[in-house]
Scaffold this active site. Structure first.
Site, PDB file in Angstrom:
ATOM      1  N   SER A   7       0.834  -1.209   0.000  1.00 33.89           N
ATOM      2  CA  SER A   7       0.000   0.000   0.000  1.00 33.89           C
ATOM      3  C   SER A   7       0.866   1.255   0.000  1.00 33.89           C
ATOM      4  O   SER A   7       2.045   1.200   0.360  1.00 33.89           O
ATOM      5  CB  SER A   7      -0.934  -0.015   1.212  1.00 33.89           C
ATOM      6  N   GLU A   9       0.850   5.509   0.984  1.00 32.93           N
ATOM      7  CA  GLU A   9       0.156   6.558   1.744  1.00 32.93           C
ATOM      8  C   GLU A   9       0.414   7.948   1.163  1.00 32.93           C
ATOM      9  O   GLU A   9       1.524   8.265   0.767  1.00 32.93           O
ATOM     10  CB  GLU A   9       0.665   6.495   3.194  1.00 32.93           C
ATOM     11  N   PHE A 211      10.911  14.525  11.211  1.00 31.06           N
ATOM     12  CA  PHE A 211       9.827  13.536  11.395  1.00 31.06           C
ATOM     13  C   PHE A 211      10.186  12.557  12.512  1.00 31.06           C
ATOM     14  O   PHE A 211       9.357  12.210  13.341  1.00 31.06           O
ATOM     15  CB  PHE A 211       9.608  12.709  10.121  1.00 31.06           C
TER      16      PHE A 211
HETATM   17  P1  FAD Z   1      -2.972   4.679  20.530  1.00 34.90           P
HETATM   18  O1  FAD Z   1      -2.951   3.290  20.058  1.00 34.90           O
HETATM   19  O2  FAD Z   1      -4.202   5.175  21.222  1.00 34.90           O
HETATM   20  O3  FAD Z   1      -1.708   4.849  21.489  1.00 34.90           O
HETATM   21  C1  FAD Z   1      -1.279   6.150  21.886  1.00 34.90           C
HETATM   22  C2  FAD Z   1      -0.474   6.041  23.196  1.00 34.90           C
HETATM   23  O4  FAD Z   1      -1.363   5.728  24.267  1.00 34.90           O
HETATM   24  C3  FAD Z   1       0.582   4.925  23.206  1.00 34.90           C
HETATM   25  O5  FAD Z   1       1.666   5.375  23.969  1.00 34.90           O
HETATM   26  C4  FAD Z   1      -0.119   3.771  23.907  1.00 34.90           C
HETATM   27  O6  FAD Z   1       0.793   2.895  24.556  1.00 34.90           O
HETATM   28  C5  FAD Z   1      -0.996   4.507  24.908  1.00 34.90           C
HETATM   29  N1  FAD Z   1      -2.263   3.808  25.193  1.00 34.90           N
HETATM   30  C6  FAD Z   1      -3.107   3.222  24.301  1.00 34.90           C
HETATM   31  N2  FAD Z   1      -4.171   2.692  24.941  1.00 34.90           N
HETATM   32  C7  FAD Z   1      -4.009   2.963  26.249  1.00 34.90           C
HETATM   33  C8  FAD Z   1      -4.777   2.686  27.430  1.00 34.90           C
HETATM   34  N3  FAD Z   1      -5.931   2.039  27.370  1.00 34.90           N
HETATM   35  N4  FAD Z   1      -4.314   3.125  28.627  1.00 34.90           N
HETATM   36  C9  FAD Z   1      -3.124   3.791  28.711  1.00 34.90           C
HETATM   37  N5  FAD Z   1      -2.352   4.085  27.632  1.00 34.90           N
HETATM   38  C10 FAD Z   1      -2.796   3.685  26.431  1.00 34.90           C
HETATM   39  N6  FAD Z   1      -1.616  10.762  12.913  1.00 34.90           N
HETATM   40  C11 FAD Z   1      -2.564  11.597  12.422  1.00 34.90           C
HETATM   41  O7  FAD Z   1      -2.886  12.609  13.068  1.00 34.90           O
HETATM   42  N7  FAD Z   1      -3.178  11.363  11.219  1.00 34.90           N
HETATM   43  C12 FAD Z   1      -2.886  10.265  10.476  1.00 34.90           C
HETATM   44  O8  FAD Z   1      -3.444  10.080   9.404  1.00 34.90           O
HETATM   45  C13 FAD Z   1      -1.894   9.346  10.965  1.00 34.90           C
HETATM   46  N8  FAD Z   1      -1.598   8.221  10.291  1.00 34.90           N
HETATM   47  C14 FAD Z   1      -0.730   7.313  10.839  1.00 34.90           C
HETATM   48  C15 FAD Z   1      -0.505   6.100  10.170  1.00 34.90           C
HETATM   49  C16 FAD Z   1       0.353   5.145  10.700  1.00 34.90           C
HETATM   50  C17 FAD Z   1       0.554   3.842   9.976  1.00 34.90           C
HETATM   51  C18 FAD Z   1       1.041   5.412  11.927  1.00 34.90           C
HETATM   52  C19 FAD Z   1       1.994   4.397  12.504  1.00 34.90           C
HETATM   53  C20 FAD Z   1       0.825   6.607  12.602  1.00 34.90           C
HETATM   54  C21 FAD Z   1      -0.068   7.565  12.086  1.00 34.90           C
HETATM   55  N9  FAD Z   1      -0.353   8.763  12.733  1.00 34.90           N
HETATM   56  C22 FAD Z   1      -1.279   9.640  12.229  1.00 34.90           C
HETATM   57  C23 FAD Z   1       0.337   9.092  13.990  1.00 34.90           C
HETATM   58  C24 FAD Z   1      -0.460   8.650  15.232  1.00 34.90           C
HETATM   59  O9  FAD Z   1      -1.685   9.325  15.289  1.00 34.90           O
HETATM   60  C25 FAD Z   1       0.390   8.966  16.449  1.00 34.90           C
HETATM   61  O10 FAD Z   1       1.510   8.105  16.500  1.00 34.90           O
HETATM   62  C26 FAD Z   1      -0.347   9.001  17.771  1.00 34.90           C
HETATM   63  O11 FAD Z   1       0.524   9.588  18.750  1.00 34.90           O
HETATM   64  C27 FAD Z   1      -0.760   7.639  18.308  1.00 34.90           C
HETATM   65  O12 FAD Z   1      -1.780   7.108  17.585  1.00 34.90           O
HETATM   66  P2  FAD Z   1      -2.254   5.587  17.823  1.00 34.90           P
HETATM   67  O13 FAD Z   1      -3.432   5.367  16.996  1.00 34.90           O
HETATM   68  O14 FAD Z   1      -1.117   4.673  17.717  1.00 34.90           O
HETATM   69  O15 FAD Z   1      -2.676   5.716  19.394  1.00 34.90           O
END
Ligand code: FAD
Length: 283
Positions: A7, A9, A211
């Site tokens: 894929s 992005e 980044f």
């Molecule tokens: P989560 O999975 O919610 O994790 C965030 C943090 O919280 C982690 O440290 C985790 O350990 C902790 N955590 C999770 N669940 C819990 C819980 N229940 N209790 C306590 N702690 C918890 N960002 C954007 O804004 N837009 C995008 O389009 C975008 N695309 C991305 C695509 C990919 C493939 C990747 C890898 C990242 C992308 N990001 C994007 C960045 C991402 O939003 C950030 O890395 C963000 O800080 C974390 O998102 P996440 O979905 O991994 O969060």
């Protein structure tokens, strides 16, 4: 590569020129026949419209398109209508994320939204739309920068899968051992979804360092020093970057990675060159 998920992005362009440039890049990249193109989502909804417009344009061109969806700074109602909208346009795949606070906002005066974590967003998408969407989530072989510990981060990753994610895409990395270890650790705790490797082509030293500081991806010292030594010689940076990332992909493919996800930054050439080196059948 033909049996792998492959894929690419993009981010939603902000100007008409950017839209046009992306069309040109996309036409070139489409020749690689990716499984789908994904389009990022700006925190705070800043590019929600841009994401939607780009995704629907890709879909109209006849390719599979996956919008990224972040729950930062948005409401359930907003997400509900966005999901229905995507569904009505035949979008079948989403990348579900927590997102980050927009830079410059700090925490004052900005609501982080109704969801705290991506796992809650995945649960919500499943509750609202059942099995309609294939849901991808993010994974961090080198540990998310805000995680309490690697173990905690891994458990939180498992939570997203338990909530209903089908596959994961990793943050980019240049150390394949970090990826293989992460996959192994995930399997040990019963997480068996395909974990697709996120690949960041190297074309620009200062951009890569910026980044990587933000997202916690490690640039190994030998890569950093070598890139720095090239100074403004962008030709050498590109040639070295192509070699490093090609070899990384080769090691991942030899280790049976289920797929590669290219962070194209809306540029075609670097991804095309890597895929060419890998002998992607259509190139
Ligand atoms: P989560 O999975 O919610 O994790 C965030 C943090 O919280 C982690 O440290 C985790 O350990 C902790 N955590 C999770 N669940 C819990 C819980 N229940 N209790 C306590 N702690 C918890 N960002 C954007 O804004 N837009 C995008 O389009 C975008 N695309 C991305 C695509 C990919 C493939 C990747 C890898 C990242 C992308 N990001 C994007 C960045 C991402 O939003 C950030 O890395 C963000 O800080 C974390 O998102 P996440 O979905 O991994 O969060």
């Amino acid at each position: 590569m033909s049996d792998k998920i492959f894929s690419i992005e993009f981010f939603p362009p902000k100007t008409p020129e950017g839209v046009e440039k992306l069309r040109v890049a996309r036409a070139k990249l489409a020749e690689l026949h990716p499984s789908y193109f994904s389009v990022t989502f700006g925190a705070g909804g800043s590019t929600q419209q841009g994401t939607r417009d780009t995704v629907l344009e890709i879909k109209r061109e006849g390719h599979e398109a996956a919008p990224h969806l972040s729950c930062m700074g948005t409401s359930r109602d907003n997400l509900r209508s966005l999901l229905q909208d995507y569904k009505s346009h035949g979008i079948k795949r989403l990348v579900a994320l927590r997102g980050d606070l927009p830079s410059g906002y700090g925490t004052i005066g900005f609501s982080s939204g109704e969801f705290r974590y991506a796992s809650e967003l995945v649960e919500f998408v499943r509750a609202e739309t059942g099995d309609w969407f294939h849901i991808e989530v993010a994974a961090y072989p080198e540990v998310h920068p805000q995680a309490k510990s690697p173990q905690d981060d891994l458990q939180n990753f498992a939570r997203k899968v338990k909530a209903g994610a089908n596959t994961a895409i990793t943050q980019y990395f240049y150390n394949p051992d970090a990826y293989f270890r992460f996959v192994e650790d995930a399997q040990k705790i019963g997480v068996n979804v395909p974990i697709i490797a996120g690949i960041m082509p190297i074309t620009n030293y200062s951009q890569l360092m910026r980044f990587s500081d933000m997202c916690g991806a490690e640039i190994p010292r030998w890569i950093r020093l070598k890139l720095a030594s090239f100074g403004d010689d962008s030709e050498s940076i590109r040639a070295f970057g192509l070699d490093v990332v090609t070899r990384l992909c080769e090691r991942l493919l030899a280790g049976d990675v289920p797929g590669l996800h290219f962070y194209s930054l809306n540029q075609a050439n670097a991804t095309l060159a890597i895929c060419h080196n890998l002998g992607t059948p259509s190139v």
